[in-house]
Scaffold this active site. Sequence first.
Site, PDB file in Angstrom:
ATOM      1  N   ARG A 646       0.816  -1.210   0.000  1.00 54.85           N
ATOM      2  CA  ARG A 646       0.000   0.000   0.000  1.00 54.85           C
ATOM      3  C   ARG A 646       0.851   1.262   0.000  1.00 54.85           C
ATOM      4  O   ARG A 646       0.413   2.309  -0.472  1.00 54.85           O
ATOM      5  CB  ARG A 646      -0.942  -0.008   1.213  1.00 54.85           C
ATOM      6  CG  ARG A 646      -2.031  -1.066   1.116  1.00 54.85           C
ATOM      7  CD  ARG A 646      -3.103  -0.852   2.178  1.00 54.85           C
ATOM      8  NE  ARG A 646      -2.593  -1.052   3.519  1.00 54.85           N
ATOM      9  CZ  ARG A 646      -2.427  -2.230   4.105  1.00 54.85           C
ATOM     10  NH1 ARG A 646      -2.734  -3.338   3.434  1.00 54.85           N
ATOM     11  NH2 ARG A 646      -1.977  -2.330   5.351  1.00 54.85           N
ATOM     12  N   TYR A 650       0.230   4.463  -2.307  1.00 53.71           N
ATOM     13  CA  TYR A 650       0.125   5.847  -1.851  1.00 53.71           C
ATOM     14  C   TYR A 650       1.040   6.772  -2.656  1.00 53.71           C
ATOM     15  O   TYR A 650       0.672   7.900  -2.991  1.00 53.71           O
ATOM     16  CB  TYR A 650       0.482   5.939  -0.366  1.00 53.71           C
ATOM     17  CG  TYR A 650      -0.389   5.116   0.540  1.00 53.71           C
ATOM     18  CD1 TYR A 650      -1.687   4.779   0.151  1.00 53.71           C
ATOM     19  CD2 TYR A 650       0.066   4.648   1.778  1.00 53.71           C
ATOM     20  CE1 TYR A 650      -2.495   4.019   0.979  1.00 53.71           C
ATOM     21  CE2 TYR A 650      -0.743   3.890   2.605  1.00 53.71           C
ATOM     22  CZ  TYR A 650      -2.024   3.573   2.199  1.00 53.71           C
ATOM     23  OH  TYR A 650      -2.821   2.832   3.014  1.00 53.71           O
ATOM     24  N   TYR A 672     -12.243   9.611   1.210  1.00 53.29           N
ATOM     25  CA  TYR A 672     -13.310   9.034   2.026  1.00 53.29           C
ATOM     26  C   TYR A 672     -13.269   9.592   3.445  1.00 53.29           C
ATOM     27  O   TYR A 672     -12.212   9.747   4.046  1.00 53.29           O
ATOM     28  CB  TYR A 672     -13.154   7.517   2.049  1.00 53.29           C
ATOM     29  CG  TYR A 672     -14.234   6.767   2.793  1.00 53.29           C
ATOM     30  CD1 TYR A 672     -15.543   6.758   2.302  1.00 53.29           C
ATOM     31  CD2 TYR A 672     -13.971   6.065   3.959  1.00 53.29           C
ATOM     32  CE1 TYR A 672     -16.541   6.067   2.964  1.00 53.29           C
ATOM     33  CE2 TYR A 672     -14.949   5.365   4.620  1.00 53.29           C
ATOM     34  CZ  TYR A 672     -16.237   5.372   4.121  1.00 53.29           C
ATOM     35  OH  TYR A 672     -17.230   4.691   4.771  1.00 53.29           O
TER      36      TYR A 672
END
Length: 839
Positions: A646, A650, A672
């Site tokens: 991840r 990013y 979000y």
Amino acid sequence: MLRLIAIASLALACAGVPALAADTPETLVQEIERLAVTAHWRESNAKIESLSSRPDALTPEQRHRIEFVRLRNLALAGNEPAALEGMTGLLKQALPAPLRMRVSTTAINIAANLEDWPLAFTWLNESLPYLHEVPAESANLLGVASYVHTLVGESGKARELAVQALRLVESENASPRALCLAVSDMALAEDYARNIPEAESWRRRQIQACSRAGDPVFTANGKYGMGKMAAVQGRHAEALQWGRAALAEFEAAGFAAGMYNAKLAIAESLIETNRQLDQAQALLGDTLQYYRQQKSDLMIAETERLLARLAEKHGNLAAALAHTREAMSAAEAAERSARERRMAYLQVQFDTRSKEQQIALLETEKALTAAQVTATQRRQWLLAMGLGGLLVTAILLSLLLHHSLRQRRRYRWQSEHDSLTGLFNYQQVRKLGEAAMARARDSGRPFTAIVADIDLFKQVNDRYGHAAGDEALRSLGAWIGETVGASGICARSGGDEFTILLDADAAEAEAILQRLRRRIEPISVFGQTFRFSISSGVCQADGHVCSLEQLIHEADQALYRAKHEGRDRVVRAGTAAAAASASVGGLAVVGSGIQFGRHASERCLSEIREAQVVFCLADPFALAMVRRFRPDAINLGCHYAPDKDRRQTYREIETAIMAEVRAGKRVCAVFYGHPGVFADVPHRVVRKARAEGIPARMEPGISAEACLYADLNLDPGHRGVQSMEATHFLVYDRQPDTAGLVLLWQVALSGDLSCRRLHAERNGLQALVDKLLRWYPPEHEVILYEAARLPIETPRADRLPLRDLATARYEEYTTLVIPPLGELRRDPQDECAQAATDR
């Protein structure tokens, strides 16, 4: 659900009697009637075939009874149109009153299933007056009346009819089958009235009554209903057991509609319990094919919703979005069908009242004719009264019709226009603009969009009051209508923003705007006089603009540049000045909230609309809503992949955003929840942009933590709160404050240092439990929380002992809430606390 109950009701319409010993034609007919409600329909069909070689041995009444069973079996087999045609013909025959009542009851059910509502209500209204002539069949007909009133939304009337049927059965000590029918009608009425506890109680009575009556279809229907009630109340494991039991009994009875409804209920329970998802996928594919064949929009919508939920669990967001769209489309079709049912009901009610008025009129005329023999003067007087009554009725009907037409025109006007200014509203200008733009493109004429709004409108409201703001909007709307006239389409598209669409080029549009600006004059409200100016953006359609939405967006961007350049001016999209203004870029990072439709602020929506480039990293529902008004929004979720670090994802997201920012574009990045909570990328891109001298800011949003406090009724100021990421707590030497509230985020990823895992692993969860046991007892109650992402969802708040955390169900976004342990203790070194103790 509707089709299941309706077809099942057909079985109860056939009166069963015990088989006799002698092999006479009447014995065989009675045996066929008994098998029709206690066994698979193929068994009674086989008996009918055995009698086909002896037609002369049957009386006309016996032939009619057998034909009724054959048509009922035809409906159960799925050929309802042919069954309805046969029932229509059978009702034209000379039938005994009890048999006619049974045939009418079944025919009404089939007509309702096929959505031939005028025919269903016509037969129902024709049958109800004869209830007292056939008391033995009254309960059946009242049950059918309750059912069809349920379908048209008359839940109160439906329950009243069901209660009448039940009282009638109980007072006459009727057969077990009649009691089974009456109890089932009550369960259905309470179900549709959304009285969950009462409906569940009646479903249990239905299972008991129908089991005693030996009716497999309605027994299975009761179990299916219990499963639905359990699912509604969140008891999905119990719902799964009921659904499987119902499926087995429907299959044994050969009831296709019931089988597929039970399969759908089983699939829903499997999804909710996160078990056997492959089986759920197979069940949903099977049911979707069946419901599409049956053209059952309501059940298609439910199946597509579950497929969306299943796709989301599998991580296939594109499929989830596609299924959600299909569900919304089917739901709209189902709503149209419901409106058609309601209209048919009202039409039949109106026709019935009209017939009653005609009958009353004929009876009056008959009385007048009889009175003519004895008194001519009296006859003339009564005739005058009758004519007067007709005239009054005609006048009233005429007034009623005129009022109805006027109301319809008013409602339609209100649905298309803004109530304050009288101009078209947002939806109507889009509808009319699409057609106008297409005509202009086909004929080669220019087409231009104008977006204008009042400068510093908020200051008008704040300084002079909202009445002044309303008057400013009303006056500007009138001036726009006068200036543009019939040469264009004018609308108030929201707030203080107006949209004008013209069959003209940009130069003519600018000339119209100059006339409009000269038309604006001071306004007086409650003794206060003020004036205002407007800014406008103009965009003419060309080869680069492919849709009305894009054309209005370009005009809106030009309006933004007019504001940026000092207000009170007109800016045309595509001009050199506009290009120079567009080169001044910037970055705005906004939060979508947990539910975009509820939580997104006006500032957030404004930034999304006005940006040149929009990036979005949110749930699929929020992404779909953003793309409704920004179809060019870029989905950052494409950078995620299974087993991908991840941290690399990013950096890729950061690079994509900064590339557009450095290109001098105005960029809006939607993240979000709150964009600055448990989010690395938003902070990094804001810092980088500012370090490079580029304007950048972050707008707050509604976070999951804010929803948590509201949903769990917790006040962080009561005991204090300690909030951290679960893996951070596990890896570092952190001690929880047991006297206050502790929140651990992303519990499913506990112990994941590779940044590749997206699911829960028991080893990491057990390590978290072991560390927490240093401070908390094993039985200490904790909460697993998940915020609701849609208005139709409910938040998850599962309470369980700390020791059971490792075996619980987790999503990637599950949060662990640890309530305080014990009571607060005063600080003995604190002087204020000591003084309070001394007093």
